[in-house]
Motif scaffolding. Structure first.
Motif, PDB file in Angstrom:
ATOM      1  N   UNK A  52      49.338  49.491 -31.941  1.00  0.00           N
ATOM      2  CA  UNK A  52      49.840  50.654 -33.537  1.00  0.00           C
ATOM      3  C   UNK A  52      50.588  51.396 -32.063  1.00  0.00           C
ATOM      4  N   UNK A  53      51.245  52.194 -32.548  1.00  0.00           N
ATOM      5  CA  UNK A  53      52.581  53.058 -31.722  1.00  0.00           C
ATOM      6  C   UNK A  53      52.293  54.620 -32.535  1.00  0.00           C
ATOM      7  N   UNK A  54      51.213  54.955 -32.589  1.00  0.00           N
ATOM      8  CA  UNK A  54      51.430  56.217 -32.309  1.00  0.00           C
ATOM      9  C   UNK A  54      52.791  57.998 -32.233  1.00  0.00           C
ATOM     10  N   UNK A  55      53.626  58.239 -33.223  1.00  0.00           N
ATOM     11  CA  UNK A  55      54.317  58.830 -33.000  1.00  0.00           C
ATOM     12  C   UNK A  55      53.956  60.516 -33.269  1.00  0.00           C
ATOM     13  N   UNK A  56      54.513  61.297 -33.234  1.00  0.00           N
ATOM     14  CA  UNK A  56      54.653  63.124 -32.898  1.00  0.00           C
ATOM     15  C   UNK A  56      55.863  63.474 -33.227  1.00  0.00           C
ATOM     16  N   UNK A  57      57.141  62.561 -33.490  1.00  0.00           N
ATOM     17  CA  UNK A  57      58.005  63.184 -33.777  1.00  0.00           C
ATOM     18  C   UNK A  57      58.780  63.227 -34.585  1.00  0.00           C
ATOM     19  N   UNK A  58      59.300  64.455 -34.349  1.00  0.00           N
ATOM     20  CA  UNK A  58      58.979  64.990 -36.544  1.00  0.00           C
ATOM     21  C   UNK A  58      60.509  64.638 -36.941  1.00  0.00           C
ATOM     22  N   UNK A  75      48.586  53.564 -40.445  1.00  0.00           N
ATOM     23  CA  UNK A  75      49.948  52.391 -39.922  1.00  0.00           C
ATOM     24  C   UNK A  75      50.736  51.665 -40.531  1.00  0.00           C
ATOM     25  N   UNK A  76      51.270  50.981 -40.277  1.00  0.00           N
ATOM     26  CA  UNK A  76      52.414  50.286 -40.993  1.00  0.00           C
ATOM     27  C   UNK A  76      52.667  49.658 -40.174  1.00  0.00           C
ATOM     28  N   UNK A  77      53.080  47.840 -40.342  1.00  0.00           N
ATOM     29  CA  UNK A  77      52.955  46.478 -39.207  1.00  0.00           C
ATOM     30  C   UNK A  77      55.184  46.759 -39.348  1.00  0.00           C
ATOM     31  N   UNK A  78      54.876  46.356 -39.300  1.00  0.00           N
ATOM     32  CA  UNK A  78      56.783  46.210 -38.039  1.00  0.00           C
ATOM     33  C   UNK A  78      57.047  44.768 -38.441  1.00  0.00           C
ATOM     34  N   UNK A  79      58.180  44.568 -39.016  1.00  0.00           N
ATOM     35  CA  UNK A  79      58.800  43.554 -39.456  1.00  0.00           C
ATOM     36  C   UNK A  79      59.743  43.526 -38.189  1.00  0.00           C
ATOM     37  N   UNK A  80      60.399  42.256 -37.901  1.00  0.00           N
ATOM     38  CA  UNK A  80      60.814  41.349 -37.326  1.00  0.00           C
ATOM     39  C   UNK A  80      60.590  41.650 -35.455  1.00  0.00           C
ATOM     40  N   UNK A  81      59.121  41.095 -35.731  1.00  0.00           N
ATOM     41  CA  UNK A  81      58.761  41.453 -33.801  1.00  0.00           C
ATOM     42  C   UNK A  81      58.412  39.307 -33.765  1.00  0.00           C
ATOM     43  N   UNK A  82      58.666  39.265 -32.963  1.00  0.00           N
ATOM     44  CA  UNK A  82      58.984  37.695 -32.506  1.00  0.00           C
ATOM     45  C   UNK A  82      57.034  37.685 -31.824  1.00  0.00           C
ATOM     46  N   UNK A  91      53.095  50.988 -36.657  1.00  0.00           N
ATOM     47  CA  UNK A  91      53.414  52.333 -36.481  1.00  0.00           C
ATOM     48  C   UNK A  91      54.021  53.809 -36.806  1.00  0.00           C
ATOM     49  N   UNK A  92      53.191  54.724 -36.627  1.00  0.00           N
ATOM     50  CA  UNK A  92      52.326  55.400 -37.695  1.00  0.00           C
ATOM     51  C   UNK A  92      52.700  56.819 -36.928  1.00  0.00           C
ATOM     52  N   UNK A  93      53.134  58.061 -37.825  1.00  0.00           N
ATOM     53  CA  UNK A  93      53.219  59.113 -37.879  1.00  0.00           C
ATOM     54  C   UNK A  93      52.778  59.964 -37.644  1.00  0.00           C
ATOM     55  N   UNK A  94      51.539  61.089 -37.234  1.00  0.00           N
ATOM     56  CA  UNK A  94      50.667  61.676 -37.237  1.00  0.00           C
ATOM     57  C   UNK A  94      51.609  63.232 -38.364  1.00  0.00           C
ATOM     58  N   UNK A  95      50.281  62.695 -39.750  1.00  0.00           N
ATOM     59  CA  UNK A  95      50.453  63.994 -40.625  1.00  0.00           C
ATOM     60  C   UNK A  95      49.330  65.066 -40.111  1.00  0.00           C
ATOM     61  N   UNK A  96      49.221  65.919 -39.633  1.00  0.00           N
ATOM     62  CA  UNK A  96      49.014  67.045 -38.708  1.00  0.00           C
ATOM     63  C   UNK A  96      48.017  67.426 -40.412  1.00  0.00           C
ATOM     64  N   UNK A 139      42.578  64.119 -32.109  1.00  0.00           N
ATOM     65  CA  UNK A 139      41.808  63.600 -33.068  1.00  0.00           C
ATOM     66  C   UNK A 139      42.174  62.324 -33.421  1.00  0.00           C
ATOM     67  N   UNK A 140      43.821  61.764 -33.874  1.00  0.00           N
ATOM     68  CA  UNK A 140      43.667  61.166 -34.416  1.00  0.00           C
ATOM     69  C   UNK A 140      43.562  59.726 -33.171  1.00  0.00           C
ATOM     70  N   UNK A 141      43.963  60.195 -32.672  1.00  0.00           N
ATOM     71  CA  UNK A 141      43.960  59.149 -30.895  1.00  0.00           C
ATOM     72  C   UNK A 141      42.054  58.675 -30.911  1.00  0.00           C
ATOM     73  N   UNK A 142      41.218  59.709 -31.572  1.00  0.00           N
ATOM     74  CA  UNK A 142      40.031  58.794 -30.658  1.00  0.00           C
ATOM     75  C   UNK A 142      39.402  58.223 -32.442  1.00  0.00           C
ATOM     76  N   UNK A 143      39.687  58.502 -33.656  1.00  0.00           N
ATOM     77  CA  UNK A 143      40.135  58.277 -34.526  1.00  0.00           C
ATOM     78  C   UNK A 143      40.612  56.415 -34.626  1.00  0.00           C
ATOM     79  N   UNK A 144      41.523  56.327 -34.192  1.00  0.00           N
ATOM     80  CA  UNK A 144      42.769  54.742 -33.809  1.00  0.00           C
ATOM     81  C   UNK A 144      41.787  53.649 -32.632  1.00  0.00           C
ATOM     82  N   UNK A 145      40.976  54.673 -32.087  1.00  0.00           N
ATOM     83  CA  UNK A 145      39.979  53.984 -31.117  1.00  0.00           C
ATOM     84  C   UNK A 145      38.846  53.502 -31.146  1.00  0.00           C
ATOM     85  N   UNK A 146      38.426  54.546 -32.547  1.00  0.00           N
ATOM     86  CA  UNK A 146      36.733  54.092 -32.987  1.00  0.00           C
ATOM     87  C   UNK A 146      37.175  53.101 -33.645  1.00  0.00           C
ATOM     88  N   UNK A 147      38.340  52.530 -34.185  1.00  0.00           N
ATOM     89  CA  UNK A 147      38.632  51.881 -35.157  1.00  0.00           C
ATOM     90  C   UNK A 147      38.086  50.278 -34.105  1.00  0.00           C
TER      91      UNK A 147
END
Length: 469
Positions: A52-58, A75-82, A91-96, A139-147
């Motif tokens: 999972x890629x976590x971005x904070x890029x607006x 997190x949403x699955x990316x299509x087209x990946x081998x 992939x997901x983007x942080x919603x603060x 905080x979001x990183x900690x949540x993802x790791x805990x899951x």
């Protein structure tokens, strides 16, 4: 321009190691952190990892490059990946603000959560208080790791003026919310009732009265209500920030500093490397983006400029020779002759003029005033112009070659500046492993582009293929 093999960063062993659970891409703004994080995530997924890629890029460039309409806090699955190796890419983007709301909802009952979420001070804090974005990213990183749903998390740190903000801001926010001032403001609410107010009446009345005048009584009340509710809900902010900070220090985490071969970016990278070492953070290496190269590096800038000057001088000399030939042939004088203009000779004389077409080349001037001579001269001029003097807006081969040589000289000067900058960084931090990514002609906007970046990261491939490759 090649790197010492001992200092080359090989990203594939890092991505393939199952003990690597978190990769943090950090650096100053505008150096390609988002692209690097996405390329690493894609490469790891296609090598068999669930990422999972976590971005904070607006700017949402990550969503565009991965073919996703939009990214949000889920997190949403990316299509087209081998996925032939069994990997997945999400992939997901942080919603603060949403992340902050989730913390409240997860640690409070419905009534208390409603009080906090509707508190004006909380709404301002969660929407854009200084340091909140960095705090929520951790905080979001900690949540993802805990899951424990993904075996690799790639983090694209928030774009900021200073790369150090990612490490400093969460502690600053936690210290503020757990600090003495906030504790004093909430002391009456914690003691409760008239007894508490009487106990603190002498000192607190003076302080809260002054703060009430400065901040406004309602704001002060909002702060008191908010912090009291948050503290009784799930403990202090500093404690949570410290827990995620320890997660970043764990052996399964790897920091990659991303930079460009520019003075300011590498200076910031050097500061970050030193800070990571001081904080005992696991540092993997440096990714150097947008490195320029040339397949004709053996031709120096000095030699290219000297050759361009010689070609310019040769072109100017050839042009002067062409003009002399024109004047010797009688063309210059003929064009300026007053008899050429306003002549009343009949056009019929054009056909009766003997050998009129040969007049411009060999006549002694007897037919200069006739239209036949004039027309023939102009026709010859038009025919000879492209070979003697380049028409307006056109350049000779020598001039074009000189221009290309000057462009090459500029490229070699740029390469020299980049090399000096890299050498300074290497002298300060010879222990740092480096992966170079060549400058690309355009932006990366799809999975193929990200895959190309990943290949370059893994192989440290030069900008141009070698001859015969």
């Amino acid at each position: 321009m090649s790197l010492d093999p001992a200092r080359v960063l090989d990203v594939d062993p890092l991505l393939d190691d199952p003990r690597t659970r978190i990769v943090v891409c950090c650096g100053s703004g505008g150096v390609g952190k988002t692209t690097t994080a996405a390329a690493l995530g894609l490469r790891a997924a296609e090598r068999g990892r669930k990422v999972v890629v976590l971005t904070i890029d607006p700017a949402r460039r990550l969503a565009q490059s991965m073919g996703i309409d939009s990214l949000d806090n889920v997190p949403r699955r990316v299509k087209g990946v081998d996925d032939s190796a069994g990997g997945e890419l999400h992939a997901m983007m942080l919603d603060m603000k949403r992340t902050f709301d989730e913390i409240v909802e997860a640690h409070a009952d419905g009534e208390r959560a409603a009080v906090i979420l509707n508190n004006p001070f909380y709404q301002s804090l969660s929407a854009g208080f200084a340091g909140t974005q960095e705090y929520m990213a951790m905080e979001k990183l900690g949540q993802l790791r805990a899951r424990d749903e993904w075996d690799l998390i790639v983090v694209d740190t928030p774009p900021s003026r200073s790369a150090l903000d990612f490490l400093d801001a969460p502690k600053r926010l936690g210290s503020f919310l757990d600090g003495r001032l906030i504790r004093l403001l909430t002391a009456p609410a914690k003691l409760g009732g008239r007894a508490g107010m009487k106990f603190l009446n002498v000192g607190m009345s003076m302080m809260t009265g002054t703060l009430g005048k400065l901040l406004g009584g309602q704001l002060l009340k909002d702060v008191q209500t908010f912090v009291a509710a948050m503290d009784t809900t799930f403990g202090g902010f500093r404690t949570r920030a410290d827990a995620t900070y320890k997660l970043l220090q764990a052996p399964g985490t790897a920091f990659l500093v991303v930079a460009a071969p520019e003075r300011d970016a590498l200076r910031e990278a050097a500061y970050f490397v030193e800070r990571l070492a001081a904080e005992d953070m696991p540092f993997a290496g440096l990714v150097l983006n947008r490195v320029h190269g040339s397949s004709a590096a053996q031709l120096s800038a000095e030699r290219a400029l000297a050759a361009a000057e010689n070609l310019d001088a040769e072109a100017a000399e050839n042009l002067d020779d062409a003009r002399i030939v024109d004047q010797e042939g009688g063309k210059a004088g003929l064009r300026n002759s007053p008899d050429t203009y306003g002549s009343s000779e009949s056009p019929a004389s054009e056909t009766s003029a003997p050998d009129g077409s040969e007049g411009p080349a060999g006549s002694d001037g007897s037919d200069e005033g006739s239209p036949a001579a004039t027309d023939s001269t102009d026709a010859t001029d038009r025919t000879d112009a492209p070979t003697d003097t380049p028409p307006h807006g056109h350049r000779t081969v020598e001039q074009l070659t000189a221009g290309l040589l000057r462009l090459h000289a500029e490229r070699m000067q740029l390469l020299s500046r980049e090399q000096r900058t890299r050498d300074r960084f290497a002298a300060l931090h010879p222990e740092v492993a480096v992966a170079e990514v060549a400058a690309l002609p355009g932006d990366v906007h799809d999975l193929a582009g990200l895959r190309n970046i990943g290949d370059r990261l893994a192989a440290n491939r030069p900008e141009l293929p070698e001859a015969g490759a």
